[in-house]
Motif scaffolding. Structure first.
Motif, short mmCIF file in Angstrom:
data_model
loop_
_atom_site.label_atom_id
_atom_site.label_comp_id
_atom_site.label_asym_id
_atom_site.label_seq_id
_atom_site.Cartn_x
_atom_site.Cartn_y
_atom_site.Cartn_z
N ALA A 44 30.53 47.79 40.66
CA ALA A 44 30.26 46.33 40.83
C ALA A 44 31.28 46.05 42.11
O ALA A 44 32.14 46.69 42.55
CB ALA A 44 30.53 45.54 39.87
N HIS A 60 28.29 37.97 43.25
CA HIS A 60 28.75 38.97 42.47
C HIS A 60 27.52 39.75 42.00
O HIS A 60 26.64 39.36 41.51
CB HIS A 60 29.49 38.49 41.19
N THR A 98 30.48 45.73 30.79
CA THR A 98 31.06 45.22 31.57
C THR A 98 29.89 44.04 31.99
O THR A 98 28.85 44.31 32.26
CB THR A 98 31.20 45.72 33.02
N VAL A 103 33.55 40.80 36.98
CA VAL A 103 33.17 41.28 38.44
C VAL A 103 34.35 40.08 39.25
O VAL A 103 34.00 38.96 39.25
CB VAL A 103 31.95 41.21 38.98
#
Length: 484
Positions: A44, A60, A98, A103
């Motif tokens: 990411a 993001h 995640t 991020v």
């Protein structure tokens, strides 16, 4: 989607950071810089910029920089002449574990204005800090230890964001390189031991901070210097201000940056990463000679060391294994049948070259040993007469707690087997690692490792942690000193 579904037998640097100030359309430069640092994190990435009329802007995304920040409209949505960015892996091992809120860069709004922060490394006392902050009323949005810094800054009574950052970092232990920004300032900090890298560059009238020098090259920035261990730089239209918020300590730069993490075209301490890796191969040839017909790298990270081994030994260098450069992360949800092919999806043996030959395979490290076994099988199937492994690092027997995705110790092959047992387990004719002294010599330390005061952080090899991993000890990890 696994963050590295076909290459899970390597240590992974978890992050890369980049920032710039004083340039038109900073987001363009940040995206290019992150692209150059993509090897440090492919799961990411994020970018935050500031424009004096419209404020802070952020994006993001999961995935690669090229797939997310080159699309029409994304960079245009990030105006301003100052910006920072971050690329990451996660220790969780899968994208599903995640959340987008994990991020970086992270953003906080303070009484004196907003600030964004991107962090490479690991805060080894983050658990205790987080507990304390939650008990005092802080509400966390992510699972990242980096968010602790934002909350510590919010609770500081200092009048400026750089001063609040100093307050926060004095509470933090571990390894960190940080790039941060306010509306008018770009800030860079390294931990007192300088474990994680950070460099400063000049771009026309502006300035750049990056994890590696290769990220300066891609945008045409001129390398100025490395940020010193324990140094904070605050960059504004007035120039670069340098302060030392921490007590002075001897540098312990991560030696695995030279072995694997950094791109070979980067340099640290005035030393080329490529040349260090080539010299590791030279040391390997001196320490572990063997009669053979060809020296073949396991691409791409084993190539410089294989060149050095060939040059020193006089045994011809050959590309006996070819990497499929176009596989990348394109298998989003591979079937089990495809996944079982493992390294065959990315590596292929040159049968005509290998057949009947005694082969020296040079790789950068052995972690679990699973990939080494599969490559050995491919080489033997191609008709090799003998297979000898030479490893361009000492045995990896201890986990890293300073910002590297490392298996637990019980899953590290070298933590559970002797060198001879590893050789038998992998099933090769010989298996040899460069010594720790040899690695240090290759990195420019002519006398090898100073055992009383090591020049680098080499905890993954030696088990000697320069900063006690308090969180992991609390969770049950037993350091080498305690085990002895």
């Amino acid at each position: 989607m696994l963050s590295h579904p076909f290459d899970d037998d390597k240590l992974r640097e978890e992050c890369g950071v980049f920032g710039c100030i004083g340039v038109e359309d900073a987001a363009n430069f940040v995206a290019l810089g992150l692209h150059a640092l993509q090897h440090r994190g492919q799961e990411a990435g994020g970018i935050i910029t500031h424009h004096p009329e419209t404020g802070f802007h952020s994006a993001h995304r999961f995935g690669l920089v090229r797939d997310n920040f080159t699309k029409s409209g994304v960079i245009e949505s990030l105006p301003g002449s100052i910006g920072i960015g971050h690329v990451r892996y996660s220790t969780a091992g899968s994208k599903g574990a995640t959340q987008i809120r994990d991020v970086q860069p992270f953003f906080g709004e303070f009484a004196m204005g907003g600030a964004a922060l991107a962090h490479n490394g690991n805060i080894t006392n983050a658990d205790s800090i987080r507990r304390e902050l939650i008990e005092r009323g802080s509400i966390f949005q992510s699972s990242s230890d980096s968010e602790c810094l934002i909350h510590l800054m919010a609770r500081s009574f200092q009048k400026t964001i750089p001063e609040r950052m100093k307050d926060a970092l004095r509470r933090a232990e571990g390894a960190f390189s940080i790039v941060a920004m306010t509306r008018t300032k770009l800030i860079g900090v390294r931990d007192p031991l300088g474990v994680r890298p950070l460099v400063l560059g000049r771009l026309h009238q502006g300035w750049v901070l990056a994890s590696e020098t290769c990220a300066l090259d891609i945008i045409g920035a001129e390398f100025e210097r490395e940020i010193e261990p324990g140094e904070m730089v605050v960059i504004s239209e007035k120039g670069v201000e340098s302060v030392q918020p921490f007590a002075a300590q001897k540098s312990r730069f991560c030696i695995f940056e030279h072995v694997y993490f950094s791109r070979p075209d980067s340099f640290f301490g005035g030393r080329s990463v490529y040349e260090t890796r080539r010299q590791i191969g030279v040391e390997l040839a001196r320490e572990t000679p063997v009669e053979a017909d060809l020296v073949c790298p396991i691409p791409d990270s084993g190539t410089p060391a294989a060149i050095g081994y060939s040059q020193e030994s006089g045994i011809p260098f050959a590309l006996g294994i070819t990497r499929n450069q176009y596989m990348g992360r394109t298998f989003i949800e591979p079937s089990q049948a495809i996944r079982s092919m493992g390294v065959r999806l990315k590596l292929n043996v040159n049968r005509a070259l290998i057949r009947g030959k005694r082969i020296i395979l040079v790789d950068d490290s052995v972690v679990r040993g699973t990939t080494s076994q599969k490559i050995k099988e491919m080489i033997l199937e191609a008709g090799a007469a003998e297979v000898h492994f030479r490893i361009a690092s000492p045995p990896t027997a201890w986990p890293c707690f300073y910002g590297v995705d490392t298996p637990e110790r019980e899953n590290l092959l070298a933590a559970n087997m002797t060198e001879e047992e590893m050789r038998d387990h992998i099933g090769v004719d010989s298996l040899k690692f460069v010594t720790l002294d040899g690695l240090y010599r290759a990195a420019g330390e002519a006398g090898g490792r100073n055992n009383s005061c090591p020049q680098y952080c080499d905890a993954c090899f030696s088990g000697e942690y320069p900063v006690a991993p308090h969180d992991m000890i609390e969770r049950g990890f037993t350091p080498k000193q305690a085990a002895e």
